[in-house]
Scaffold this active site. Sequence first.
Site: not given
Ligand code: FE
Length: 210
Positions: A105, A108-110
């Site tokens: 991602c 961000c951190s999906c």
């Molecule tokens: Fe994300």
Amino acid sequence: MTDEHHGTEPPSEAALRIKAMEQVLIEKGLLEAGAVDTIVDIFEHQLGPKNGARVVARAWSDEAYHQRLMTDATAAILELGYSGFDGEYMVVCENTAEVHNVTVCTLCSCYPWPTLGLPPMWYKTAAYRSRVVIEPREVLKEFGLTIADDVEVRVWDSNNELRYLVLPMRPAGTDGWSEEQLAKLVTRDSMIGTGLPLTPEQLAAQEASA
Ligand code: FE
């Protein structure tokens, strides 16, 4: 101090802050007592890469399931009982002799929580997020994974709506293995694309040393 706190050290400052915030929210009627414990339990016990490993092992064993997984991953993953919590819309990317897939991602951190649990620390770092799209082969090498020059590397950028799961190739020497046995070969990183499943030899070595 709570009963389950056996050590002599006080809880960490972060733990105290979280407890204090939880208490304020409960007092203000914004949070039901026990809700946080329920959520923590879900993350600790119900989500995690074991779920994804079951999906992969089923796809390796059952060609009809494999087809359903490739055409509608969300529905096929739900067949095994995994959904919601950032896994609402799932897409499965299948590794082949020609293509190796890796997920990130960049924003961000999906991450697909129902099938993989919470993301590892490195997944959330700026270094991984920026570099894997620019020089995926180099990044994969740092994970100990060298992709042959004639294999295309595809990078999939997750977002708020779409989460990806890599379907690794079934390791050689696993003919006749049950789904349960196959699932033991499926590592978290093999479903992100930064690793491969274990070989039968690696699994045997791991089990012998456990
Ligand atoms: Fe994300």
